[in-house]
Design a protein around this motif. Structure first.
Motif, PDB file in Angstrom:
ATOM      1  N   SER A  13       0.864  -1.178   0.000  1.00 18.52           N
ATOM      2  CA  SER A  13       0.000   0.000   0.000  1.00 18.52           C
ATOM      3  C   SER A  13       0.908   1.237   0.000  1.00 18.52           C
ATOM      4  CB  SER A  13      -0.899  -0.004   1.226  1.00 18.52           C
ATOM      5  OG  SER A  13      -0.111   0.053   2.384  1.00 18.52           O
ATOM      6  N   PHE A  14       0.422   2.347  -0.520  1.00 20.96           N
ATOM      7  CA  PHE A  14       1.251   3.547  -0.548  1.00 20.96           C
ATOM      8  C   PHE A  14       0.419   4.814  -0.382  1.00 20.96           C
ATOM      9  CE2 PHE A  14       0.632   5.818  -4.604  1.00 20.96           C
ATOM     10  CZ  PHE A  14      -0.183   4.915  -5.271  1.00 20.96           C
ATOM     11  N   LYS A  15       1.151   5.884  -0.110  1.00 21.13           N
ATOM     12  CA  LYS A  15       0.527   7.200  -0.010  1.00 21.13           C
ATOM     13  C   LYS A  15       1.529   8.207  -0.567  1.00 21.13           C
ATOM     14  CE  LYS A  15      -0.917  10.519   3.487  1.00 21.13           C
ATOM     15  NZ  LYS A  15      -0.973  10.828   4.910  1.00 21.13           N
ATOM     16  N   VAL A  16       1.038   9.243  -1.222  1.00 18.69           N
ATOM     17  CA  VAL A  16       1.937  10.303  -1.701  1.00 18.69           C
ATOM     18  C   VAL A  16       1.727  11.532  -0.812  1.00 18.69           C
ATOM     19  CG1 VAL A  16       2.600  11.757  -3.661  1.00 18.69           C
ATOM     20  CG2 VAL A  16       1.689   9.439  -4.070  1.00 18.69           C
ATOM     21  N   GLU A  17       2.818  12.105  -0.366  1.00 15.05           N
ATOM     22  CA  GLU A  17       2.711  13.310   0.462  1.00 15.05           C
ATOM     23  C   GLU A  17       3.598  14.394  -0.148  1.00 15.05           C
ATOM     24  OE1 GLU A  17       1.674  12.461   4.789  1.00 15.05           O
ATOM     25  OE2 GLU A  17       3.696  13.290   4.860  1.00 15.05           O
ATOM     26  N   THR A  18       3.039  15.569  -0.332  1.00 15.47           N
ATOM     27  CA  THR A  18       3.800  16.627  -1.017  1.00 15.47           C
ATOM     28  C   THR A  18       3.972  17.843  -0.110  1.00 15.47           C
ATOM     29  OG1 THR A  18       2.805  15.891  -3.082  1.00 15.47           O
ATOM     30  CG2 THR A  18       3.862  18.062  -3.109  1.00 15.47           C
ATOM     31  N   ARG A  19       5.170  18.422  -0.151  1.00 16.07           N
ATOM     32  CA  ARG A  19       5.403  19.714   0.485  1.00 16.07           C
ATOM     33  C   ARG A  19       5.832  20.693  -0.599  1.00 16.07           C
ATOM     34  NH1 ARG A  19       9.183  17.911   4.947  1.00 16.07           N
ATOM     35  NH2 ARG A  19       8.448  15.939   4.102  1.00 16.07           N
ATOM     36  N   ARG A  20       5.320  21.922  -0.522  1.00 15.54           N
ATOM     37  CA  ARG A  20       5.581  22.859  -1.625  1.00 15.54           C
ATOM     38  C   ARG A  20       6.060  24.207  -1.095  1.00 15.54           C
ATOM     39  NH1 ARG A  20       1.835  26.258  -5.367  1.00 15.54           N
ATOM     40  NH2 ARG A  20       0.731  26.434  -3.393  1.00 15.54           N
ATOM     41  N   PRO A  21       7.306  24.242  -0.569  1.00 12.94           N
ATOM     42  CA  PRO A  21       7.824  25.549  -0.141  1.00 12.94           C
ATOM     43  C   PRO A  21       7.909  26.539  -1.308  1.00 12.94           C
ATOM     44  CG  PRO A  21       9.313  23.783   0.539  1.00 12.94           C
ATOM     45  CD  PRO A  21       8.265  23.157  -0.335  1.00 12.94           C
ATOM     46  N   ASN A  22       8.091  26.030  -2.504  1.00 13.43           N
ATOM     47  CA  ASN A  22       8.175  26.898  -3.683  1.00 13.43           C
ATOM     48  C   ASN A  22       6.778  27.121  -4.273  1.00 13.43           C
ATOM     49  OD1 ASN A  22       8.545  28.076  -6.124  1.00 13.43           O
ATOM     50  ND2 ASN A  22      10.052  26.587  -6.891  1.00 13.43           N
ATOM     51  N   LYS A  23       6.160  28.245  -3.897  1.00 12.05           N
ATOM     52  CA  LYS A  23       4.759  28.477  -4.274  1.00 12.05           C
ATOM     53  C   LYS A  23       4.587  28.878  -5.740  1.00 12.05           C
ATOM     54  CE  LYS A  23       3.351  27.872  -0.031  1.00 12.05           C
ATOM     55  NZ  LYS A  23       3.291  26.476   0.364  1.00 12.05           N
ATOM     56  N   THR A  24       5.699  29.008  -6.468  1.00 14.25           N
ATOM     57  CA  THR A  24       5.545  29.362  -7.886  1.00 14.25           C
ATOM     58  C   THR A  24       5.103  28.157  -8.717  1.00 14.25           C
ATOM     59  OG1 THR A  24       7.839  28.847  -8.407  1.00 14.25           O
ATOM     60  CG2 THR A  24       7.371  31.126  -7.746  1.00 14.25           C
ATOM     61  N   PHE A  25       5.238  26.968  -8.155  1.00 12.36           N
ATOM     62  CA  PHE A  25       4.804  25.772  -8.893  1.00 12.36           C
ATOM     63  C   PHE A  25       3.275  25.815  -9.004  1.00 12.36           C
ATOM     64  CE2 PHE A  25       4.189  21.104  -9.379  1.00 12.36           C
ATOM     65  CZ  PHE A  25       4.978  20.953 -10.512  1.00 12.36           C
ATOM     66  N   PRO A  26       2.721  25.567 -10.206  1.00 14.10           N
ATOM     67  CA  PRO A  26       1.305  25.882 -10.437  1.00 14.10           C
ATOM     68  C   PRO A  26       0.292  24.966  -9.735  1.00 14.10           C
ATOM     69  CG  PRO A  26       2.314  24.941 -12.393  1.00 14.10           C
ATOM     70  CD  PRO A  26       3.421  25.171 -11.437  1.00 14.10           C
ATOM     71  N   TYR A  27       0.701  23.846  -9.168  1.00 10.61           N
ATOM     72  CA  TYR A  27      -0.283  22.988  -8.488  1.00 10.61           C
ATOM     73  C   TYR A  27      -0.068  23.039  -6.983  1.00 10.61           C
ATOM     74  CZ  TYR A  27      -0.397  21.061 -13.206  1.00 10.61           C
ATOM     75  OH  TYR A  27      -0.474  20.927 -14.559  1.00 10.61           O
ATOM     76  N   GLU A  28      -1.150  22.925  -6.227  1.00  6.44           N
ATOM     77  CA  GLU A  28      -1.024  22.879  -4.766  1.00  6.44           C
ATOM     78  C   GLU A  28      -0.611  21.492  -4.313  1.00  6.44           C
ATOM     79  OE1 GLU A  28      -4.578  24.305  -3.031  1.00  6.44           O
ATOM     80  OE2 GLU A  28      -4.160  26.368  -3.636  1.00  6.44           O
ATOM     81  N   SER A  29      -0.156  21.413  -3.065  1.00  2.22           N
ATOM     82  CA  SER A  29       0.378  20.142  -2.558  1.00  2.22           C
ATOM     83  C   SER A  29      -0.606  18.975  -2.711  1.00  2.22           C
ATOM     84  CB  SER A  29       0.731  20.267  -1.083  1.00  2.22           C
ATOM     85  OG  SER A  29       1.606  21.325  -0.910  1.00  2.22           O
ATOM     86  N   MET A  30      -1.850  19.182  -2.248  1.00  2.89           N
ATOM     87  CA  MET A  30      -2.845  18.092  -2.289  1.00  2.89           C
ATOM     88  C   MET A  30      -3.084  17.624  -3.722  1.00  2.89           C
ATOM     89  SD  MET A  30      -4.094  17.391   0.727  1.00  2.89           S
ATOM     90  CE  MET A  30      -5.843  17.012   0.766  1.00  2.89           C
ATOM     91  N   GLU A  31      -3.099  18.598  -4.596  1.00  2.00           N
ATOM     92  CA  GLU A  31      -3.375  18.292  -6.002  1.00  2.00           C
ATOM     93  C   GLU A  31      -2.224  17.459  -6.590  1.00  2.00           C
ATOM     94  OE1 GLU A  31      -4.002  21.949  -8.010  1.00  2.00           O
ATOM     95  OE2 GLU A  31      -4.810  20.981  -9.822  1.00  2.00           O
ATOM     96  N   ILE A  32      -1.009  17.846  -6.253  1.00  2.00           N
ATOM     97  CA  ILE A  32       0.152  17.102  -6.764  1.00  2.00           C
ATOM     98  C   ILE A  32       0.075  15.657  -6.262  1.00  2.00           C
ATOM     99  CG2 ILE A  32       2.687  16.943  -6.761  1.00  2.00           C
ATOM    100  CD1 ILE A  32       2.688  20.011  -6.178  1.00  2.00           C
ATOM    101  N   SER A  33      -0.191  15.492  -4.949  1.00  2.00           N
ATOM    102  CA  SER A  33      -0.250  14.143  -4.378  1.00  2.00           C
ATOM    103  C   SER A  33      -1.317  13.312  -5.109  1.00  2.00           C
ATOM    104  CB  SER A  33      -0.603  14.190  -2.885  1.00  2.00           C
ATOM    105  OG  SER A  33       0.389  14.894  -2.200  1.00  2.00           O
ATOM    106  N   ARG A  34      -2.488  13.927  -5.329  1.00  4.85           N
ATOM    107  CA  ARG A  34      -3.587  13.196  -5.984  1.00  4.85           C
ATOM    108  C   ARG A  34      -3.217  12.803  -7.406  1.00  4.85           C
ATOM    109  NH1 ARG A  34      -7.338  16.723  -4.104  1.00  4.85           N
ATOM    110  NH2 ARG A  34      -7.266  17.806  -6.103  1.00  4.85           N
ATOM    111  N   LYS A  35      -2.655  13.733  -8.147  1.00  6.33           N
ATOM    112  CA  LYS A  35      -2.317  13.467  -9.551  1.00  6.33           C
ATOM    113  C   LYS A  35      -1.233  12.393  -9.640  1.00  6.33           C
ATOM    114  CE  LYS A  35      -3.035  17.987 -11.798  1.00  6.33           C
ATOM    115  NZ  LYS A  35      -3.434  17.523 -13.122  1.00  6.33           N
ATOM    116  N   VAL A  36      -0.198  12.515  -8.801  1.00  5.05           N
ATOM    117  CA  VAL A  36       0.899  11.540  -8.858  1.00  5.05           C
ATOM    118  C   VAL A  36       0.373  10.160  -8.446  1.00  5.05           C
ATOM    119  CG1 VAL A  36       3.115  10.889  -7.830  1.00  5.05           C
ATOM    120  CG2 VAL A  36       2.702  13.254  -8.494  1.00  5.05           C
ATOM    121  N   GLY A  37      -0.472  10.129  -7.399  1.00  9.34           N
ATOM    122  CA  GLY A  37      -1.055   8.852  -6.954  1.00  9.34           C
ATOM    123  C   GLY A  37      -1.800   8.169  -8.091  1.00  9.34           C
TER     124      GLY A  37
END
Ligand SMILES: Nc1ncnc2c1ncn2[C@@H]1O[C@H](COP(=O)(O)OP(=O)(O)OP(=O)(O)O)[C@@H](O)[C@H]1O
Length: 381
Positions: free
Chosen positions: A101-125
């Motif tokens: 089983s797995f989970k993706v967790e994202t941290r985004r100190p660089n706010k210039t990246f166009p996707y938010e953390s939750m969104e990145i985790s969901r898309k990558v998952g």
């Protein structure tokens, strides 16, 4: 896509205005630990230190595991800040796991990246699920946690190797350790280094009663300890003549405690000359006759700077366990004599009284021996 080591440091982050002082020292210590390895690049950006190395990653990790101040080391993939590259790297990493089983967790100190953390985790998952067989998501208790950090680049990793913790050596002053060849004092030295103290060492050598091999043992112990910090200056005190005078001029049952007090005085002189502000011993309460509270009181009274005893409340088995972890145990148990174990009186005083000792010392011109003692210094790395 490139392999890179991310260095995590915990306690340092709490240090407010001093933070950069601690970080800079940690950087210096990491550089020092890796200085003989070729092709290593070390960089610092907000809250992280990165180490890039070509092919000797395992060796570099082993070295980093001895640097105080590091709480975790992760082998990460570094990719361009681009969601497609992040997908590709995530899929590659997760392919090594089967039936997990797995989970993706994202941290985004660089706010210039166009996707938010939750969104990145969901898309990558979602990309992982559709490209890697036999994996399923468990957000509460996953077998594998895929971490994504969005900084000036994207960093992806699953496992964190424990670092040794503590504070970077050199951030908490300097202390002088009375280092015998035994099990305890190297552990005491290590514990001071763990709290950020730089250490130098004093060894009392009573040649020919103590052999060259006993001295070499202490040199080797310094070599092991220096791997956790920097070079260690070992002061080898030629103690024979002074020790013989103590045995000649003082009552037999008092010789051990008086010898210890003389050791403190000599060590304190060395400490002062080397900008050290404390002495350190490997004593543990009640371990042997010379470590009763009365003995420690009398020994302590001979020094005017603080005397730290990091092992005072530890059991022998705990100390031995630490010595094994540090790598000093096998050296310490080699059966060579120590100056404290030669000429041991048959019945040493177990509860010495300070006034009696001071009275004996008044009739013994010990200061002359202290002033003229010869000391060899070796720098050990
Ligand atoms: N020859 C020596 N040179 C330097 N320090 C010494 C020496 N002998 C003893 N000491 C210091 O005095 C402390 C107490 O020594 P003692 O022999 O009573 O205890 P120990 O439990 O055997 O310690 P260790 O295992 O460190 O030798 C040591 O931990 C060390 O700090």
């Amino acid at each position: 896509m490139q392999d890179i080591l991310l260095i995590k440091y915990g306690e340092l982050a709490l240090k407010g205005d001093n933070r950069s002082f601690f970080e800079n020292r940690l950087m210096k210590n990491i550089k020092n630990a890796l200085n003989e390895i070729n092709d290593v690049k070390i960089e610092k950006t907000h809250g992280r230190i990165y180490v890039e190395c070509s092919d000797n990653t395992d060796y570099v990790i082993e070295k980093l595991k001895r640097v105080f101040g590091i709480v975790g080391i992760t082998l990460a993939k570094k990719v361009d800040l681009n969601i497609e590259d992040i997908y590709e790297a995530s899929i590659n990493i997760m392919k090594q796991y089967k039936d997990k089983s797995f989970k993706v967790e994202t941290r985004r100190p660089n706010k210039t990246f166009p996707y938010e953390s939750m969104e990145i985790s969901r898309k990558v998952g979602a990309e992982i699920l559709s490209n890697v067989d036999n994996l399923h998501v468990d957000v509460h208790n996953p077998d594998v946690l895929l971490n994504i950090e969005i900084r000036e680049m994207a960093y992806l990793y699953t496992d964190v190797i424990d670092g040794i913790g503590g504070m970077p050596v050199g951030t908490n002053g300097k202390a002088t350790v009375l280092l015998s060849g035994g099990i305890d004092s190297p552990v005491a030295a290590w514990m001071m280094m763990k709290r950020g103290a730089e250490v130098n060492a004093v060894y009392f050598h009573s040649h020919p009663y103590t052999s060259e091999r006993a001295k070499n043992k202490v040199i080797e112990l310094c070599r092991v300890l220096s791997q956790y910090g920097q070079k260690i200056d070992l002061n080898i005190v030629n103690f024979t003549e002074f020790q013989l005078a103590i045995y000649d001029k003082c009552p037999p049952k008092m010789t051990t405690i008086i010898m210890r007090r003389m050791m403190m005085r000599i060590a304190e002189n060395i400490a002062r000359k080397t900008s050290s502000m404390a002495l350190v011993t490997g004593e543990s309460l009640g371990q042997v006759a010379s470590q009763t509270i009365e003995s420690i009181y009398c020994t302590n009274a001979a020094a005017s700077m603080p005397v730290f005893r990091p092992l005072i409340g530890m059991d022998k088995s705990e100390i031995m366990g630490l010595a094994k972890k540090i790598g000093t145990y096998e050296i310490s148990i080699r059966p060579y004599e120590d100056c404290c174990t030669i000429f041991v009186p048959k019945h040493p005083v177990i509860k010495p009284v300070l006034e009696e000792i001071e009275e004996i010392e008044r009739n013994f011109n010990y200061q002359n021996y202290i002033d003229n003692i010869s000391i060899d210094v070796q720098s050990i790395k």
